[in-house]
Design an enzyme around this catalytic site. Sequence first.
Site, PDB file in Angstrom:
ATOM      1  N   GLY A 210       0.825  -1.152  -0.437  1.00 24.36           N
ATOM      2  CA  GLY A 210       0.125  -0.103  -0.032  1.00 24.36           C
ATOM      3  C   GLY A 210       0.901   0.987   0.389  1.00 24.36           C
ATOM      4  O   GLY A 210       2.084   1.330  -0.435  1.00 24.36           O
ATOM      5  N   ASN A 211       0.603   2.127   0.180  1.00 25.01           N
ATOM      6  CA  ASN A 211       1.419   3.935   0.615  1.00 25.01           C
ATOM      7  C   ASN A 211       0.088   4.360   1.130  1.00 25.01           C
ATOM      8  O   ASN A 211      -0.917   4.644   2.027  1.00 25.01           O
ATOM      9  CB  ASN A 211       0.830   3.944  -0.572  1.00 25.01           C
ATOM     10  CG  ASN A 211      -0.078   4.680  -1.391  1.00 25.01           C
ATOM     11  OD1 ASN A 211      -0.773   5.306  -1.259  1.00 25.01           O
ATOM     12  ND2 ASN A 211      -0.646   3.880  -2.331  1.00 25.01           N
ATOM     13  N   TYR A 212       1.248   5.816   1.506  1.00 25.06           N
ATOM     14  CA  TYR A 212       0.669   6.752   2.843  1.00 25.06           C
ATOM     15  C   TYR A 212      -0.679   7.181   2.615  1.00 25.06           C
ATOM     16  O   TYR A 212      -0.785   8.637   3.680  1.00 25.06           O
ATOM     17  CB  TYR A 212       1.479   7.344   3.195  1.00 25.06           C
ATOM     18  CG  TYR A 212       2.963   6.672   3.979  1.00 25.06           C
ATOM     19  CD1 TYR A 212       2.252   5.659   5.181  1.00 25.06           C
ATOM     20  CD2 TYR A 212       4.571   6.707   3.673  1.00 25.06           C
ATOM     21  CE1 TYR A 212       3.833   5.481   5.817  1.00 25.06           C
ATOM     22  CE2 TYR A 212       5.061   6.195   4.733  1.00 25.06           C
ATOM     23  CZ  TYR A 212       5.055   5.446   5.425  1.00 25.06           C
ATOM     24  OH  TYR A 212       6.412   4.539   5.898  1.00 25.06           O
TER      25      TYR A 212
END
Length: 402
Positions: A210-212
Site C-alpha cells: 500500500g502507500n501513505y
Amino acid sequence: MLNDRHLILGITGSIAACKAPALVRLFIKRGAEVQVIITPAGKEFITPLTLATLSRKAVISDFFSRRDGSWNSHVDLGLWADAMLIAPATASTIGKMANGIADNMLLTTYFACKAPVFVAPAMDLDMYTHPATQANLDKLRAYGNRILEPASGELASGLVGKGRMEEPEAIVQQLDDFFEKQAEGGLQKKKILLTAGPTYEKIDPVRFIGNYSSGKMGFALAEVLAERGAEVQLVSGPVTLKTRHPNIRRIDVESAEEMLAAALREFGDCAAAILCAAVADYRPAETAPQKIKREGQEELELRLKANPDIAATLGARKRPGQILAGFALETEHELSHAEGKLQRKNFDFIVLNSLRDKGAGFRTDTNKITIVDSRGQILAYPLKSKREVAEDIVGKLTSYFQ
Ligand code: CTP
C-alpha cells in the site's frame, strides 16, 4: 444570493453577541430565513426576545421547548439548513466543536449539520493566541469549517484586532459570496467521478502493498463539489475518513483493479472525473491463498505485475466535452514529469504537488499545488489548507463549464 436561504445562526456567550441582532437584521433584509440557536451563556449577553422579534422565529436554546415540552430536533434543523453560522464563537464552543463535546442544543445541531459551517471567533487576544485555541481552530478547518476572521490590522485604538469578531456586514457578505459561487459554478446536478485514497494490493490474506495516502485531498474535493450541487461518485480506497454530504455517493474499493472497474462503471455519464487516488503501480503477481510462513527462509521474493492505469484508461475513452483531471506527486523534474503525465493520460489539467515543498503531499492537512492545463497554462498557488486547495481545484474545473 441569500434570498430564501435557510440559515442557522448559533450565538454563544461573548460580549460580541451584542452584534448578533445586526447579523439577523442583515440576513433578513437579504431575504434569508434565520433560525437562531443560543447557548445558555449567550442568553446572558442578549435576550432571546430581541432575536425572536428580529428573526420572526422562536429562538431555540433548550432540547425541549419550555412552552409545550415539544422536542427541538437538532437533526431536522441540521437538514433544514443551507448553512450554519456560529457568531460569536467563544474559545469554549470552538474547543467543544473540535473535540466532539455536544452538551447544548447549539453543539448537537452543529454535529448533526450536513450544510457548510462558518465560524466567527470572538475572544480576547490572549485566549485567541493560546496554542490550544489555535490547535482547535486548525482542527475545525481540517473538518471543513470556514473560519471568518477580520483581516489582521490595526484598530483605531492601536490594538491588533486578532480575536475580535468579524464585522456583521463582512460576515453576511462572505456567506452571500459563498452562495453566489455555489450558484454560478455550473456544477448543479452534474455527475462527477472522484477517485481517492490509496489502493491495497494483497500479498496473502493478512498482508498487502500500500502507500501513505490518507485520502484527505480527495475527500475535501468531494465535499466542495457536493456543496456546489454536483452529484459526486467517490470511489475510495481504504481510508478512515467519513463523508458527510448527502450529494456524495461513496463506493469503497480495495485494489487498483476494483477501483478501475468502479471508475469505468461510473465514468460514461459523468461530466468530469478528478483522479486523486494514489494507485499502486504494481501488485503481487499471485496472491497467496494462505498466510505466507517464514519457515526458516532468509529471503523471500515477491514477483510484481503492473496494475492497470485508471487515468490512461479513462483518458482513452473520454468523450468530447468530458473533463478529466489528475494529480502528480513528484520529487524531481516536477513540471516536465507533470506535463508528460498530462499528455500520456489525456488529462485536461493536472494538479502537481512536489514533495520538496514542506506541507505538501501525503498525510498533511495542507497542500501546495501548481495546476498545469492542456492549453499550456501554469498556475502556482501558495500553501493552503486542503479544503482551500480543493476550492481552487473546483474553481479550475468550473471554468470549463462556464
Ligand atoms: N493513476 C491512475 N492509475 C494508476 C496510476 C496513476 O489512475 N495505475 C492516476 C493518479 O490518480 C493520478 C495520476 O494518474 O491522477 C498520476 O499518478 P502517478 O502515480 O503520479 O503516475 P504514474 O503514471 O504512476 O507515474 P510514476 O509512478 O511513474 O510517477
